[in-house]
Design a protein around this motif. Structure first.
Motif, mmCIF file in Angstrom:
data_model
loop_
_atom_site.group_PDB
_atom_site.id
_atom_site.type_symbol
_atom_site.label_atom_id
_atom_site.label_comp_id
_atom_site.label_asym_id
_atom_site.label_seq_id
_atom_site.Cartn_x
_atom_site.Cartn_y
_atom_site.Cartn_z
ATOM 1 N N TRP A 259 0.832 -1.194 0.000
ATOM 2 C CA TRP A 259 0.000 0.000 0.000
ATOM 3 C C TRP A 259 0.859 1.232 0.000
ATOM 4 O O TRP A 259 1.722 1.408 0.840
ATOM 5 C CB TRP A 259 -0.909 -0.012 1.231
ATOM 6 C CG TRP A 259 -2.075 -0.902 0.996
ATOM 7 C CD1 TRP A 259 -2.109 -2.256 1.125
ATOM 8 C CD2 TRP A 259 -3.358 -0.513 0.533
ATOM 9 N NE1 TRP A 259 -3.333 -2.738 0.773
ATOM 10 C CE2 TRP A 259 -4.130 -1.695 0.414
ATOM 11 C CE3 TRP A 259 -3.930 0.703 0.216
ATOM 12 C CZ2 TRP A 259 -5.435 -1.674 -0.011
ATOM 13 C CZ3 TRP A 259 -5.244 0.719 -0.191
ATOM 14 C CH2 TRP A 259 -5.983 -0.470 -0.305
ATOM 15 N N LEU B 256 0.064 5.145 -0.158
ATOM 16 C CA LEU B 256 -0.941 6.191 -0.220
ATOM 17 C C LEU B 256 -0.372 7.483 -0.749
ATOM 18 O O LEU B 256 -0.947 8.134 -1.587
ATOM 19 C CB LEU B 256 -1.529 6.438 1.171
ATOM 20 C CG LEU B 256 -2.502 5.378 1.669
ATOM 21 C CD1 LEU B 256 -3.009 5.753 3.042
ATOM 22 C CD2 LEU B 256 -3.673 5.241 0.723
ATOM 23 N N ARG C 132 1.985 3.219 -10.881
ATOM 24 C CA ARG C 132 0.702 3.111 -10.185
ATOM 25 C C ARG C 132 0.007 4.463 -10.243
ATOM 26 O O ARG C 132 0.653 5.505 -10.100
ATOM 27 C CB ARG C 132 0.899 2.684 -8.728
ATOM 28 C CG ARG C 132 -0.392 2.631 -7.911
ATOM 29 C CD ARG C 132 -0.130 2.136 -6.493
ATOM 30 N NE ARG C 132 0.109 0.710 -6.480
ATOM 31 C CZ ARG C 132 -0.850 -0.212 -6.387
ATOM 32 N NH1 ARG C 132 -2.123 0.153 -6.327
ATOM 33 N NH2 ARG C 132 -0.550 -1.484 -6.365
ATOM 34 N N PHE D 102 -3.153 7.117 -8.855
ATOM 35 C CA PHE D 102 -3.933 7.448 -7.669
ATOM 36 C C PHE D 102 -4.926 8.558 -7.993
ATOM 37 O O PHE D 102 -4.553 9.587 -8.569
ATOM 38 C CB PHE D 102 -3.029 7.958 -6.538
ATOM 39 C CG PHE D 102 -2.098 6.942 -5.951
ATOM 40 C CD1 PHE D 102 -2.374 6.330 -4.734
ATOM 41 C CD2 PHE D 102 -0.931 6.591 -6.611
ATOM 42 C CE1 PHE D 102 -1.513 5.399 -4.183
ATOM 43 C CE2 PHE D 102 -0.061 5.666 -6.072
ATOM 44 C CZ PHE D 102 -0.347 5.057 -4.860
ATOM 45 N N GLU E 228 -7.170 10.791 -5.585
ATOM 46 C CA GLU E 228 -7.114 10.934 -4.138
ATOM 47 C C GLU E 228 -7.477 12.344 -3.693
ATOM 48 O O GLU E 228 -7.538 13.284 -4.495
ATOM 49 C CB GLU E 228 -5.703 10.600 -3.646
ATOM 50 C CG GLU E 228 -4.622 11.483 -4.254
ATOM 51 C CD GLU E 228 -3.214 10.957 -4.028
ATOM 52 O OE1 GLU E 228 -3.027 10.046 -3.207
ATOM 53 O OE2 GLU E 228 -2.293 11.478 -4.687
ATOM 54 N N VAL F 147 -7.913 7.928 -0.471
ATOM 55 C CA VAL F 147 -7.695 7.390 -1.817
ATOM 56 C C VAL F 147 -8.998 6.780 -2.306
ATOM 57 O O VAL F 147 -9.520 5.847 -1.704
ATOM 58 C CB VAL F 147 -6.571 6.337 -1.825
ATOM 59 C CG1 VAL F 147 -6.450 5.705 -3.210
ATOM 60 C CG2 VAL F 147 -5.256 6.957 -1.413
ATOM 61 N N SER G 76 -6.582 3.340 -6.442
ATOM 62 C CA SER G 76 -5.163 3.189 -6.731
ATOM 63 C C SER G 76 -4.952 1.824 -7.367
ATOM 64 O O SER G 76 -5.439 0.814 -6.848
ATOM 65 C CB SER G 76 -4.337 3.296 -5.436
ATOM 66 O OG SER G 76 -2.989 2.939 -5.672
ATOM 67 N N GLN H 54 2.652 7.399 -9.894
ATOM 68 C CA GLN H 54 3.760 7.169 -8.963
ATOM 69 C C GLN H 54 4.662 6.050 -9.451
ATOM 70 O O GLN H 54 4.197 4.943 -9.750
ATOM 71 C CB GLN H 54 3.216 6.798 -7.584
ATOM 72 C CG GLN H 54 4.272 6.474 -6.546
ATOM 73 C CD GLN H 54 4.968 7.713 -6.028
ATOM 74 O OE1 GLN H 54 4.304 8.633 -5.541
ATOM 75 N NE2 GLN H 54 6.281 7.751 -6.117
#
Length: 283
Positions: free
Chosen positions: A2, A4, A141, A143, A145, A161, A164, A239
Motif C-alpha cells: 500500500w 498512499l 501506479r 492514484f 485521491e 484514496v 489506486s 507514482q
C-alpha cells in the motif's frame, strides 16, 4: 503493498516540483485559511457545461441524485489545464477532452492538484483510465485521491484514496489514513486492462465516509477514528518505484466533479466497513 502518498524522494527519479508561477496552497497562508472555511469555485473558468449522463449512467452522482456539481472540470476548453498545479516532472495537458498525466521512464512522480476546489465535506467523483506502453521496466501506479488543502500530508496521514491501481492489476484499492497510525482500506475486483474507464467517488460527512465504484457503493466507514476533519483538495498522481526504470504510462480523466451534501442520497449507502490496519509512524 500500500502506497498512499510519497514517503521518500527517489534518488534516481525526478521529484515533483510546482512549475514557475503555479499557485501553491501551502505557500499562501491566507488562501489556505479561506479554503479551510469553504469550497472555492472559479467562476467557470476551468469547466464547460456538465455532459449529460447516458441512458445508463456511469456516475454515482446521477444514480444517487446528488444534483448539479458545485465545481467541475470537463477538460474541454484549453490545452493547458487551468486551475491545476502540476508537477515539473512528466507532462500534464488536456488531450482529446481529457486531463492527461504522461510519465516517462525516469519521471518518477507526476501530479495534478486542484487549486480551485477544496472542502472538508462533500462528494468527489472522477472518470479515470490508465495505459502502460510496451517495453521493459516496472509499471507505474495511478492514484485518484484527496489530500489536505494545507499541504501537511504527513506521509499519507489524513489522506483519502478513491482508487489506486496498476494496469492489469486484479483489484483497485481505496483507503483513508488518520493519525496516529490508522489505515482503513479495501480492494475492489475490476477489469483494469489498458484504457478501461472506471468511475470512482467518495462521500465525506461528519459521521461517515462512503466509497463508490462504477455507481455502486462498496464501503461505508462510520468509525470516528476514520474521520480526520481536515479540508481536502483533489489530486491525480502517477507514482513510480524508487530506483527503477519505469514503463511509460498515461493517466487520463474524462471529467472531475464535486457535489455538496445539500441533497440526501436517493438510494441507501449501507455497505461493509473498511479493513482496519496500521501504518508505520508518520513523518
Amino acid at each position: 503493498m500500500w502506497l498512499l502518498l510519497p514517503t521518500v524522494k527517489p534518488m534516481s527519479l525526478q521529484t515533483a516540483r510546482p512549475r514557475p508561477g503555479a499557485l501553491s496552497l501551502a505557500l499562501v497562508p491566507s488562501l489556505a485559511l479561506t479554503l479551510a472555511a469553504s469550497t472555492l469555485v472559479a467562476g467557470g473558468t476551468t469547466a464547460s457545461a456538465v455532459e449529460p449522463s447516458p441512458g445508463h449512467p456511469t456516475n454515482a452522482g446521477a444514480i444517487f441524485k446528488w444534483g448539479n456539481p458545485a465545481w467541475h472540470d470537463e477538460f474541454k476548453t484549453q490545452a493547458e489545464p487551468l486551475g491545476w498545479e502540476v508537477s515539473e516532472a512528466g507532462t500534464v495537458v488536456n488531450r482529446n477532452g481529457m486531463l492527461t498525466l504522461m510519465a516517462g521512464r525516469e519521471d518518477g512522480l507526476v501530479t495534478a492538484t486542484s487549486t480551485e476546489q477544496a472542502a472538508a465535506e462533500g462528494r468527489w467523483e472522477a472518470r479515470v483510465r490508465m495505459r502502460n506502453y510496451r517495453g521493459t521496466g516496472a509499471r507505474y501506479r495511478v492514484f485518484w485521491e484527496l489530500v489536505p488543502a494545507d499541504g501537511a500530508e504527513r506521509c499519507g496521514a489524513s489522506g483519502i484514496v478513491m482508487a489506486s491501481y496498476r494496469v492489469n492489476a486484479k483489484r483497485a484499492k481505496g483507503a483513508v489514513r488518520t493519525l496516529p497510525d490508522l489505515d482503513f482500506r479495501f480492494g475492489r475486483k475490476l477489469n483494469l486492462a489498458r484504457d478501461e474507464f472506471h468511475t470512482f467517488a467518495v462521500e465525506v460527512t461528519s459521521d461517515h465516509i462512503s466509497w463508490f465504484v462504477d455507481t455502486k457503493v462498496v464501503r461505508t466507514e462510520r468509525r470516528p477514528e476514520a474521520l480526520s476533519g481536515v479540508t481536502f483538495k483533489p489530486r491525480f498522481r502517477v507514482q513510480g518505484i524508487e530506483g527503477q526504470q519505469m514503463k511509460p504510462a498515461w493517466m487520463q480523466m474524462d471529467w472531475a466533479r464535486y457535489y455538496t451534501l445539500a441533497r440526501p442520497n436517493r438510494k441507501s449507502i449501507e455497505a461493509k466497513p473498511m479493513r482496519l490496519k496500521t501504518y508505520p509512524t508518520p513523518c
